[in-house]
Design a protein around this motif. Structure first.
Motif, PDB file in Angstrom:
ATOM      1  N   PHE A 405      21.110 -19.921   1.429  1.00  0.00           N
ATOM      2  CA  PHE A 405      20.711 -18.622   0.900  1.00  0.00           C
ATOM      3  C   PHE A 405      19.234 -18.664   0.549  1.00  0.00           C
ATOM      4  O   PHE A 405      18.761 -19.699   0.080  1.00  0.00           O
ATOM      5  N   LYS A 406      18.515 -17.561   0.749  1.00  0.00           N
ATOM      6  CA  LYS A 406      17.077 -17.558   0.554  1.00  0.00           C
ATOM      7  C   LYS A 406      16.635 -16.449  -0.389  1.00  0.00           C
ATOM      8  O   LYS A 406      17.253 -15.390  -0.448  1.00  0.00           O
ATOM      9  N   CYS A 407      15.564 -16.723  -1.108  1.00  0.00           N
ATOM     10  CA  CYS A 407      14.849 -15.704  -1.879  1.00  0.00           C
ATOM     11  C   CYS A 407      13.365 -15.902  -1.608  1.00  0.00           C
ATOM     12  O   CYS A 407      12.828 -16.990  -1.852  1.00  0.00           O
ATOM     13  N   ASN A 408      12.715 -14.882  -1.067  1.00  0.00           N
ATOM     14  CA  ASN A 408      11.284 -14.949  -0.754  1.00  0.00           C
ATOM     15  C   ASN A 408      10.543 -13.857  -1.508  1.00  0.00           C
ATOM     16  O   ASN A 408      11.062 -12.752  -1.678  1.00  0.00           O
ATOM     17  N   SER A 409       9.350 -14.179  -1.958  1.00  0.00           N
ATOM     18  CA  SER A 409       8.564 -13.195  -2.700  1.00  0.00           C
ATOM     19  C   SER A 409       7.090 -13.342  -2.361  1.00  0.00           C
ATOM     20  O   SER A 409       6.641 -14.407  -1.915  1.00  0.00           O
ATOM     21  N   CYS A 410       6.346 -12.267  -2.572  1.00  0.00           N
ATOM     22  CA  CYS A 410       4.901 -12.319  -2.383  1.00  0.00           C
ATOM     23  C   CYS A 410       4.264 -11.223  -3.226  1.00  0.00           C
ATOM     24  O   CYS A 410       4.941 -10.289  -3.669  1.00  0.00           O
ATOM     25  N   THR A 411       2.984 -11.343  -3.458  1.00  0.00           N
ATOM     26  CA  THR A 411       2.238 -10.306  -4.174  1.00  0.00           C
ATOM     27  C   THR A 411       1.119  -9.789  -3.280  1.00  0.00           C
ATOM     28  O   THR A 411       0.440 -10.554  -2.594  1.00  0.00           O
ATOM     29  N   TRP A 412       0.962  -8.472  -3.291  1.00  0.00           N
ATOM     30  CA  TRP A 412      -0.099  -7.790  -2.554  1.00  0.00           C
ATOM     31  C   TRP A 412      -1.038  -7.116  -3.547  1.00  0.00           C
ATOM     32  O   TRP A 412      -0.595  -6.582  -4.557  1.00  0.00           O
ATOM     33  N   GLU A 413      -2.315  -7.147  -3.235  1.00  0.00           N
ATOM     34  CA  GLU A 413      -3.302  -6.395  -4.010  1.00  0.00           C
ATOM     35  C   GLU A 413      -3.696  -5.160  -3.210  1.00  0.00           C
ATOM     36  O   GLU A 413      -4.065  -5.262  -2.028  1.00  0.00           O
ATOM     37  N   VAL A 414      -3.602  -4.001  -3.829  1.00  0.00           N
ATOM     38  CA  VAL A 414      -3.945  -2.750  -3.156  1.00  0.00           C
ATOM     39  C   VAL A 414      -5.461  -2.684  -2.967  1.00  0.00           C
ATOM     40  O   VAL A 414      -6.217  -2.801  -3.931  1.00  0.00           O
ATOM     41  N   SER A 415      -5.906  -2.500  -1.738  1.00  0.00           N
ATOM     42  CA  SER A 415      -7.340  -2.549  -1.422  1.00  0.00           C
ATOM     43  C   SER A 415      -8.052  -1.219  -1.626  1.00  0.00           C
ATOM     44  O   SER A 415      -9.265  -1.178  -1.794  1.00  0.00           O
TER      45      SER A 415
END
Length: 463
Positions: A405-415
């Motif tokens: 089972f997987k959990c993936n996450s990331c953060t984006w900065e609005v340009s």
């Protein structure tokens, strides 16, 4: 002579400093544009249509019909989601290979045509192509099908991934991120979808028929680049990405699997340990990503309060109403969470201590489009953009779950400030609705009666 050596040393230090900065900038990953797929209006799946489909399943009894209908009515999914075209034809759920190919062709042709037109990037400019469809593998692959359709270059780097479930979208982004680290000034294209046509389960195992209620047609195409000259045109910049895999644990590995039932019908098994496994995967993932997105003071405060609470409970026998939770709002402005189902959304809300306002984009996506597997995250992001909530400098936390089972996450900065209504254009002003209660609850209200009394026509259909 000393002055010469001093100048050489200064130049060397400046060169090293320049290379470090240049290396860091070259590893940037920007989203230039993305498009979500909206099928045609004649493919909308209402609760009434779902009820007819269920009644047409030869292997279901009256009890299974009640179970499925109750799940649909209380799932949080609305009346305007989309199903594959074969569901509306005489063949029904008995799909053929051509049905799956048509489903994928409609998805990538519409989204890519719009993406290339709006971004003004030519298909021949694409250097990297990543496609993820979890449950369907074609020969030649979908990447080859797309390359042939758009006559892309013969030196394009293509990746066709499957079996990754709802978490595949961020896995594809991670592949692009790693490719960008080795290759400068490139364009990458990520296509994420799911083939619903062959995924209908025709058996009667309750742990497997539940997926028939949740999954709907959808998909997204994302254009990325690491060209620094285009950073001002970009929509988002990737800050960090973390992947967590619990596959070494047997319980986690088997909680969500594609398998056959006793009668040989293929479907997706959802085990009772799935919520527990998802919580554990989320906890492990958050533990890793938190130091990258939260200020040090917030983490130190959390550790201190958590230890005080632990010691108080152990030595002073103090009972606390709830555990201390990290305040992610100190480092995150928006939460883009996978709308896998009502229970998934509620579980993440509880685990991260979020408000109902934080969960609104995910709930509205589930209601309007259903669970479109790995592409769901981009519909959630599109909702935030359509509501004009994404401002320059804002940080968006994406979290996805998947089998394995997987959990993936990331953060984006609005340009830059974003306000495109995208796939939500025709309906965003109607959201959030006053109530998410399924409009057919009144018609199917008998399913919640105890003892339940189905209408005579329903009894006749199953006898």
């Amino acid at each position: 002579m000393i002055a010469v050596w001093a100048c050489l040393l200064a130049l060397s230090l400046l060169f090293i400093f320049y290379k470090l900065i240049d290396h860091r900038i070259s590893q940037s990953c920007y989203i230039l544009h993305y498009e979500c797929f909206k099928p045609t209006e004649d493919r909308k799946v209402s609760t009434e249509f779902s009820g007819k489909m269920i009644r047409g399943c030869e292997n279901l009894g009256l009890d299974e019909y009640k179970f499925l209908l109750r799940a649909i009515v209380s799932s949080g999914i609305g009346e305007e989601t989309y199903g594959p075209r074969n569901f509306f034809l005489s063949c029904g759920t008995n799909s053929r290979l051509s049905d799956s190919l048509l489903e994928m062709d409609e998805f990538f042709t519409e989204t890519l045509d719009r993406l290339f037109s709006r971004s003004r990037i030519s298909p021949q400019d694409i250097d990297i192509l990543v496609v993820n469809v979890s449950v369907m593998a074609f020969v030649p692959s979908l990447t080859s099908r797309i390359i042939n359709r758009y006559k892309m270059r013969d030196d394009i780097k293509s990746f066709n991934i499957s079996g990754m479930g709802c978490s595949a979208s961020l896995i594809s982004i991670n592949i692009v991120q790693n490719m960008f680290r080795a290759h400068r000034n490139k364009f990458a294209l990520v296509l994420t979808s799911e083939s619903i046509a062959p995924s209908w389960y025709n058996g009667n195992e309750r742990s497997m028929i539940l997926t028939n209620c949740l999954f709907r047609c959808g998909g997204a195409a994302v254009l990325l680049t690491n060209k620094r000259t285009l950073r001002k045109q970009a929509m988002f910049r990737l800050k960090c990405l973390v992947r967590t895999h619990l596959g070494s644990c047997d319980e986690a590995y088997t909680c969500c699997t594609q398998q056959e039932d006793a009668e040989g019908h293929v479907g997706f098994f959802l085990g009772k340990t799935l919520p527990k496994t998802a919580t554990r995967a989320l906890t492990e993932n958050i533990r890793t990503i938190a130091p990258n997105i939260l200020p040090l003071t917030a983490i130190c405060c959390f550790v201190l309060l958590a230890n005080i609470q632990k010691l108080g409970a152990k030595f002073l026998h103090i009972k606390f109403e709830r555990k201390v939770i990290l305040n992610f709002k100190l480092g995150v402005d928006h939460f883009c969470l996978h709308p896998g189902g009502k229970a998934v959304i509620d579980g993440v809300k509880h685990s991260l201590g979020l408000t109902e306002g934080d969960m609104e984009p995910s709930r509205m996506t589930l209601h309007r489009f259903g669970n479109t597997s790995a592409s769901s995250l981009w519909y959630v992001l599109g909702y935030m953009e359509a509501k004009k909530r994404l401002k320059k400098g804002d940080r968006v936390l994406m979290i996805g779950f998947g089998s394995g089972f997987k959990c993936n996450s990331c953060t984006w900065e609005v340009s830059r400030d974003l306000c495109d209504q995208n796939v939500w254009e025709d309906c965003v002003d109607n959201f959030p609705p006053k109530s998410l209660i399924n409009p057919y609850l009144e018609k199917y209200g008998w399913i919640n009666e105890d003892p339940w009394m189905p209408p005579p026509e329903i009894v006749r259909a199953f006898t």
